[in-house]
Design an enzyme around this catalytic site. Structure first.
Site, mmCIF file in Angstrom:
data_model
loop_
_atom_site.group_PDB
_atom_site.id
_atom_site.type_symbol
_atom_site.label_atom_id
_atom_site.label_comp_id
_atom_site.label_asym_id
_atom_site.label_seq_id
_atom_site.Cartn_x
_atom_site.Cartn_y
_atom_site.Cartn_z
ATOM 1 N N HIS A 1 3.822 8.988 -4.828
ATOM 2 C CA HIS A 1 2.777 8.005 -5.139
ATOM 3 C C HIS A 1 1.467 8.348 -4.408
ATOM 4 O O HIS A 1 0.403 8.428 -5.035
ATOM 5 C CB HIS A 1 3.274 6.610 -4.728
ATOM 6 C CG HIS A 1 2.317 5.498 -5.022
ATOM 7 N ND1 HIS A 1 2.437 4.692 -6.136
ATOM 8 C CD2 HIS A 1 1.216 5.045 -4.367
ATOM 9 C CE1 HIS A 1 1.456 3.806 -6.138
ATOM 10 N NE2 HIS A 1 0.714 3.993 -5.074
ATOM 11 N N GLU A 2 1.547 8.564 -3.109
ATOM 12 C CA GLU A 2 0.311 8.828 -2.347
ATOM 13 C C GLU A 2 -0.290 10.179 -2.724
ATOM 14 O O GLU A 2 -1.512 10.302 -2.837
ATOM 15 C CB GLU A 2 0.567 8.737 -0.843
ATOM 16 C CG GLU A 2 1.006 7.353 -0.341
ATOM 17 C CD GLU A 2 0.077 6.199 -0.753
ATOM 18 O OE1 GLU A 2 -1.107 6.446 -1.049
ATOM 19 O OE2 GLU A 2 0.556 5.047 -0.784
ATOM 20 N N HIS B 1 -2.224 9.752 -5.818
ATOM 21 C CA HIS B 1 -3.587 9.243 -5.573
ATOM 22 C C HIS B 1 -4.536 10.380 -5.199
ATOM 23 O O HIS B 1 -5.682 10.403 -5.634
ATOM 24 C CB HIS B 1 -3.586 8.205 -4.450
ATOM 25 C CG HIS B 1 -3.138 6.836 -4.868
ATOM 26 N ND1 HIS B 1 -3.533 6.249 -6.043
ATOM 27 C CD2 HIS B 1 -2.336 5.919 -4.252
ATOM 28 C CE1 HIS B 1 -3.000 5.040 -6.144
ATOM 29 N NE2 HIS B 1 -2.254 4.817 -5.076
ATOM 30 N N HIS C 1 -3.369 3.221 -10.017
ATOM 31 C CA HIS C 1 -2.098 2.525 -10.237
ATOM 32 C C HIS C 1 -1.803 2.409 -11.723
ATOM 33 O O HIS C 1 -2.704 2.219 -12.538
ATOM 34 C CB HIS C 1 -2.116 1.152 -9.559
ATOM 35 C CG HIS C 1 -2.000 1.284 -8.070
ATOM 36 N ND1 HIS C 1 -2.608 0.431 -7.185
ATOM 37 C CD2 HIS C 1 -1.344 2.196 -7.314
ATOM 38 C CE1 HIS C 1 -2.332 0.821 -5.949
ATOM 39 N NE2 HIS C 1 -1.574 1.887 -6.006
ATOM 40 N N CYS C 2 -0.522 2.516 -12.055
ATOM 41 C CA CYS C 2 -0.070 2.525 -13.442
ATOM 42 C C CYS C 2 0.577 1.184 -13.751
ATOM 43 O O CYS C 2 1.292 0.623 -12.929
ATOM 44 C CB CYS C 2 0.927 3.665 -13.624
ATOM 45 S SG CYS C 2 1.558 3.827 -15.300
ATOM 46 N N CYS D 1 7.050 3.629 -13.477
ATOM 47 C CA CYS D 1 6.284 4.828 -13.088
ATOM 48 C C CYS D 1 6.069 4.825 -11.573
ATOM 49 O O CYS D 1 5.820 3.787 -10.967
ATOM 50 C CB CYS D 1 4.935 4.844 -13.808
ATOM 51 S SG CYS D 1 3.849 6.196 -13.296
ATOM 52 N N CYS E 1 5.297 8.597 -15.188
ATOM 53 C CA CYS E 1 5.434 8.408 -16.628
ATOM 54 C C CYS E 1 4.712 9.585 -17.307
ATOM 55 O O CYS E 1 4.020 10.360 -16.642
ATOM 56 C CB CYS E 1 4.826 7.069 -17.054
ATOM 57 S SG CYS E 1 3.027 7.011 -16.978
ATOM 58 N N CYS F 1 0.853 9.718 -16.669
ATOM 59 C CA CYS F 1 0.494 10.059 -15.289
ATOM 60 C C CYS F 1 0.856 11.506 -14.977
ATOM 61 O O CYS F 1 0.124 12.202 -14.270
ATOM 62 C CB CYS F 1 1.169 9.103 -14.302
ATOM 63 S SG CYS F 1 0.476 7.434 -14.360
HETATM 64 ZN ZN ZN Z 1 -1.086 3.122 -4.548
HETATM 65 ZN ZN ZN Z 2 2.270 6.043 -14.998
#
Ligand code: ZN
Ligand code: ZN
Length: 183
Positions: free
Chosen positions: A133-134, A137, A143-144, A149, A168, A171
């Site tokens: 996640h990070e 970014h 954010h999704c 996701c 996903c 992304c």
């Molecule tokens: Zn975040």
């Molecule tokens: Zn996504």
């Protein structure tokens, strides 16, 4: 892309090695290594009143470190202390979006933190989700809205457990394009 994992303070070698392997599997065209450096800036981020560590101070230090590392595209800092930003009780991580530096905390990812039995597999799955996640970014991903996701926002450990450690399709395409553009 070339990712360096920077452990800050006391962080288990095993989890760092597992993150390295996992990140190489999830991000396309990516190699990852656990860095030998032992940065000493953790205490600088300690907030005496809250007895937690300032996420933005740590991220700033990781950014400064990453700027010096020309052979790395991204640096993922890993801490095992509780981190926060002023407007929230805690955060699981923070990153520059887009940018070269990301940070995750393992502190609230351990089942023991929630009074549950230790579970290495669950702990690693959570750490992977936060790390992907990070780093997502840092590749410019926001954010999704899809709950499964990895780029879905995690407000609590329940959100983290609900989502997958994968992007996903949308992304993933954005991440792959961003990695591709690094040349
Ligand atoms: Zn975040
Ligand atoms: Zn996504």
């Amino acid at each position: 892309m070339k990712v360096g994992i920077l452990t800050i303070g006391q962080v288990g070698e095993e989890i760092a090695g597992s993150l390295k392997d996992g990140l190489e599997r999830i991000f396309p065209d990516t190699t990852c290594r656990v860095l030998d450096e032992k940065p000493q800036f953790l205490e600088k981020a300690f907030d005496k009143k809250r007895r937690q560590y300032r996420s933005n101070v740590l991220l700033g230090e990781i950014q400064a470190f990453a700027a010096e590392e020309e052979d790395l595209d991204r640096v993922l800092g890993v801490v095992d202390v509780d981190i926060f930003v002023p407007e929230l009780n805690f955060v699981f991580g923070e990153a520059s979006c887009p940018g070269k530096a990301a940070l995750i905390s393992l502190f609230r990812l351990k089942p023991e933190f929630y009074g549950e039995a230790s579970d290495a597999e669950l702990f690693l799955a959570r750490a992977m989700k936060e790390a992907v996640h990070e780093l997502g970014h840092t590749l410019g991903l926001r954010h999704c809205h899809r709950g499964s996701c990895v780029m879905h926002f995690s407000n609590s450990i329940f959100d983290t457990d609900k989502k997958q450690m994968l992007f996903c399709d949308d992304c993933y395409l954005k991440a792959a394009l961003s990695i591709n553009n690094m040349g």
